[in-house]
Design a protein around this motif. Sequence first.
Motif, PDB file in Angstrom:
ATOM      1  N   ALA A 119       3.396  13.595 -14.053  1.00 18.84           N
ATOM      2  CA  ALA A 119       2.376  14.232 -14.891  1.00 18.84           C
ATOM      3  C   ALA A 119       2.465  15.753 -14.776  1.00 18.84           C
ATOM      4  O   ALA A 119       2.336  16.475 -15.778  1.00 18.84           O
ATOM      5  CB  ALA A 119       0.987  13.743 -14.488  1.00 18.84           C
ATOM      6  N   ALA A 120       2.699  16.243 -13.537  1.00 19.95           N
ATOM      7  CA  ALA A 120       2.851  17.688 -13.354  1.00 19.95           C
ATOM      8  C   ALA A 120       4.102  18.192 -14.065  1.00 19.95           C
ATOM      9  O   ALA A 120       4.085  19.256 -14.703  1.00 19.95           O
ATOM     10  CB  ALA A 120       2.914  18.018 -11.864  1.00 19.95           C
ATOM     11  N   ALA A 121       5.201  17.411 -13.960  1.00 19.15           N
ATOM     12  CA  ALA A 121       6.431  17.801 -14.643  1.00 19.15           C
ATOM     13  C   ALA A 121       6.240  17.813 -16.154  1.00 19.15           C
ATOM     14  O   ALA A 121       6.767  18.689 -16.855  1.00 19.15           O
ATOM     15  CB  ALA A 121       7.562  16.846 -14.263  1.00 19.15           C
ATOM     16  N   ASP A 155       0.834  -1.202   0.000  1.00 21.35           N
ATOM     17  CA  ASP A 155       0.000   0.000   0.000  1.00 21.35           C
ATOM     18  C   ASP A 155       0.870   1.254   0.000  1.00 21.35           C
ATOM     19  O   ASP A 155       0.561   2.240  -0.684  1.00 21.35           O
ATOM     20  CB  ASP A 155      -0.928   0.004   1.213  1.00 21.35           C
ATOM     21  CG  ASP A 155      -2.010  -1.066   1.124  1.00 21.35           C
ATOM     22  OD1 ASP A 155      -2.222  -1.602   0.019  1.00 21.35           O
ATOM     23  OD2 ASP A 155      -2.620  -1.379   2.163  1.00 21.35           O
ATOM     24  N   ALA A 156       1.964   1.201   0.787  1.00 19.15           N
ATOM     25  CA  ALA A 156       2.867   2.354   0.823  1.00 19.15           C
ATOM     26  C   ALA A 156       3.524   2.567  -0.536  1.00 19.15           C
ATOM     27  O   ALA A 156       3.664   3.708  -1.002  1.00 19.15           O
ATOM     28  CB  ALA A 156       3.937   2.150   1.901  1.00 19.15           C
ATOM     29  N   LEU A 157       3.924   1.460  -1.171  1.00 17.49           N
ATOM     30  CA  LEU A 157       4.514   1.571  -2.511  1.00 17.49           C
ATOM     31  C   LEU A 157       3.503   2.100  -3.511  1.00 17.49           C
ATOM     32  O   LEU A 157       3.841   2.897  -4.394  1.00 17.49           O
ATOM     33  CB  LEU A 157       5.043   0.206  -2.953  1.00 17.49           C
ATOM     34  CG  LEU A 157       6.331  -0.268  -2.279  1.00 17.49           C
ATOM     35  CD1 LEU A 157       6.647  -1.695  -2.696  1.00 17.49           C
ATOM     36  CD2 LEU A 157       7.501   0.652  -2.635  1.00 17.49           C
ATOM     37  N   ASP A 158       2.254   1.629  -3.391  1.00 22.07           N
ATOM     38  CA  ASP A 158       1.202   2.125  -4.280  1.00 22.07           C
ATOM     39  C   ASP A 158       1.021   3.634  -4.124  1.00 22.07           C
ATOM     40  O   ASP A 158       0.874   4.370  -5.105  1.00 22.07           O
ATOM     41  CB  ASP A 158      -0.125   1.416  -3.980  1.00 22.07           C
ATOM     42  CG  ASP A 158      -0.264   0.119  -4.757  1.00 22.07           C
ATOM     43  OD1 ASP A 158       0.561  -0.128  -5.648  1.00 22.07           O
ATOM     44  OD2 ASP A 158      -1.199  -0.648  -4.453  1.00 22.07           O
ATOM     45  N   ARG A 159       1.029   4.087  -2.847  1.00 27.10           N
ATOM     46  CA  ARG A 159       0.878   5.525  -2.615  1.00 27.10           C
ATOM     47  C   ARG A 159       2.069   6.290  -3.176  1.00 27.10           C
ATOM     48  O   ARG A 159       1.908   7.349  -3.796  1.00 27.10           O
ATOM     49  CB  ARG A 159       0.715   5.796  -1.115  1.00 27.10           C
ATOM     50  CG  ARG A 159      -0.618   5.331  -0.545  1.00 27.10           C
ATOM     51  CD  ARG A 159      -0.835   5.883   0.848  1.00 27.10           C
ATOM     52  NE  ARG A 159       0.143   5.372   1.794  1.00 27.10           N
ATOM     53  CZ  ARG A 159      -0.001   4.239   2.492  1.00 27.10           C
ATOM     54  NH1 ARG A 159      -1.094   3.508   2.345  1.00 27.10           N
ATOM     55  NH2 ARG A 159       0.930   3.847   3.344  1.00 27.10           N
ATOM     56  N   ALA A 160       3.282   5.732  -2.930  1.00 29.75           N
ATOM     57  CA  ALA A 160       4.480   6.397  -3.446  1.00 29.75           C
ATOM     58  C   ALA A 160       4.480   6.418  -4.972  1.00 29.75           C
ATOM     59  O   ALA A 160       4.821   7.434  -5.591  1.00 29.75           O
ATOM     60  CB  ALA A 160       5.737   5.691  -2.928  1.00 29.75           C
ATOM     61  N   TYR A 161       4.095   5.291  -5.569  1.00 31.04           N
ATOM     62  CA  TYR A 161       4.042   5.223  -7.030  1.00 31.04           C
ATOM     63  C   TYR A 161       3.018   6.218  -7.579  1.00 31.04           C
ATOM     64  O   TYR A 161       3.272   6.902  -8.575  1.00 31.04           O
ATOM     65  CB  TYR A 161       3.692   3.807  -7.473  1.00 31.04           C
ATOM     66  CG  TYR A 161       3.590   3.641  -8.967  1.00 31.04           C
ATOM     67  CD1 TYR A 161       4.732   3.564  -9.752  1.00 31.04           C
ATOM     68  CD2 TYR A 161       2.355   3.562  -9.604  1.00 31.04           C
ATOM     69  CE1 TYR A 161       4.647   3.428 -11.135  1.00 31.04           C
ATOM     70  CE2 TYR A 161       2.253   3.420 -10.974  1.00 31.04           C
ATOM     71  CZ  TYR A 161       3.414   3.342 -11.733  1.00 31.04           C
ATOM     72  OH  TYR A 161       3.315   3.203 -13.092  1.00 31.04           O
ATOM     73  N   GLY A 162       1.865   6.278  -6.908  1.00 29.51           N
ATOM     74  CA  GLY A 162       0.844   7.227  -7.341  1.00 29.51           C
ATOM     75  C   GLY A 162       1.341   8.660  -7.251  1.00 29.51           C
ATOM     76  O   GLY A 162       1.086   9.478  -8.142  1.00 29.51           O
ATOM     77  N   GLN A 163       2.081   8.965  -6.161  1.00 29.49           N
ATOM     78  CA  GLN A 163       2.625  10.307  -6.011  1.00 29.49           C
ATOM     79  C   GLN A 163       3.652  10.607  -7.093  1.00 29.49           C
ATOM     80  O   GLN A 163       3.687  11.708  -7.661  1.00 29.49           O
ATOM     81  CB  GLN A 163       3.263  10.461  -4.625  1.00 29.49           C
ATOM     82  CG  GLN A 163       3.765  11.863  -4.328  1.00 29.49           C
ATOM     83  CD  GLN A 163       2.651  12.889  -4.373  1.00 29.49           C
ATOM     84  OE1 GLN A 163       1.627  12.733  -3.719  1.00 29.49           O
ATOM     85  NE2 GLN A 163       2.830  13.945  -5.165  1.00 29.49           N
TER      86      GLN A 163
END
Length: 425
Positions: free
Chosen positions: A177-179, A163-171
Motif C-alpha cells: 500500500a505504501a509502495a 499468526d506469523a504468516l498473518d503478521r508477515a502478510y499484513g506487513q
Amino acid sequence: MTISQAQISTAADNLAAAPAAQPRLKVLVIDDALDLRVYVRALLRKWGFEAVLASNGAEGLERLRAGDIRLVICDWMMDGMSGPEVCAAIRREDFSHYVYVMLLTGRTEDTDLVYGLDAGADDFVGKPFDAQVLRARLQVGVRILGLEERLAEQNRRLKQSHDALDRAYGQIQNDLAAAARIQRESLPVSDASIAPLRAGWLFLPAAKISGDSFHFFPVSADEIGFYHLDVAGHGIPAALLSASLSRSLVPHASAAGSVAGSGTYLDPAALLAALNAELCNPDGEVTSYATVIYGVLDPHTGAGRIALAGHPQPLLLRADGSVELLPKGGLPVGMFDSAAYDAERFHLAPGERLITYSDGITDCFDIDGNAFNLDHLCRLLAANRAQSSADLAELLRETVLGWRGDAELEDDVSLLIIERPSAAE
C-alpha cells in the motif's frame, strides 16, 4: 467386585518394583466400594501412575475440576450418579484438555455398551477384571492421550506459524500500500507544467502496484517531454523496474533552474537507445524488458517528435473526429543491445490530441472472451471528442471496468492524453 486382603497385600508388595515415572500421570478412580478403590490405587502406583480417589460421581467431578487429571476409571453402578451419567457430565465440562474415561462394568449387552459410548465413555473393562487387562486398557488410554497431546502441540505450532504468516502478510500488504502511494505520487497530479497544453490520464493497476508509468515535463524553454512505459510482468519486480526506468526518462533540473542533460532528452531515438543499452544484460540473457514511448512536443506550434520501443502505436485524435495511428517503432528496451530506434515527426493542430496507452486496454477481455480492441478504443475517442481530456480519460476508465465486469483486471491499464487546445479556448 469384592477385593480380598491378599490381593491388596500382593499389589502393595510390588510397589517397590514400580518404575519412577516423571511426571506421573494422574488417574482418577471413581467407585463407591472402598476395597476396589484401594486395590486399583495399589495397581496404579505399581504401574507408575498417581492415583486420585473419589467415592461417587459428584466427588469425582470436583476432583477433575480441581486438578490436571486426564484419565478416569469409573464404576458403572454407583449410588447417586451412575457411570454413564458421570461420563455425560464430564463431556459437558469445558476442560482445557481431553479426559479419557473407562467404565468398569459387568454389563455385556450391546445395548448397554452403546448407551455407555453415547454417554461419552472411551473404553470398557469387564468386571471382575484381570489386572493385566486393566493395565493394557490404561496403556491404550495413555497412547490416545499422547496422540491428543501431540496433536495439540502441532495445532499450537500451526497457530504460531499461521499468526506469523498473518503478521508477515499484513506487513507485506502495508508495504505494498505504501509502495502504491509512492508510485501514484510519481504520476502526474496536474497539467500546469505543460501549459498551454492540457492532459488527461488513466491509471488502473491490476495489483496494488503497477509496471505501467507515464508523465510529462519541460525539457527546454520551448518543448515539453513525455513518456509512457509498460514493464513486462506484474507486481513488485515490474513496479521496481518501472520506477527505475521512469527516473531515467525524466530530466533533472539543476539548482539554477536549467534542465541537466537536456540535449539527450530532446532526441527521443537517442534516449531510447541509451535506455536499451542500460537495461540489456551484458551476458545477452533477457531478464526483463519494457515497451516505451518517448516524445517531445512544442506547446505553441504543435510540432513533435516521438520514438517507440515495442509500445502500442500512439493515436492522433484529429479535430474532425478521425483517428490516425503513428508508425510502429523498434523492439522493446532490454531485449537486444543492437536494437535501433527512429524518431517520427508529428503535428498537433489546435483542438487535436495525442493518445498513448498500454496494451492492458486493448487486451482487456469481457466475460465472453471478447477483447476491448483498438477499434473500440478509437470509436470511443472519436464519439466523445467534445469532452475534455480529463473527462475522456474518466469515461474510458468506466467503460473498461464495465467491459471487464466483476472479474479482476489481468493487466495494468494506463492511458495518457496530451491535448493542444483550440484557439477559441
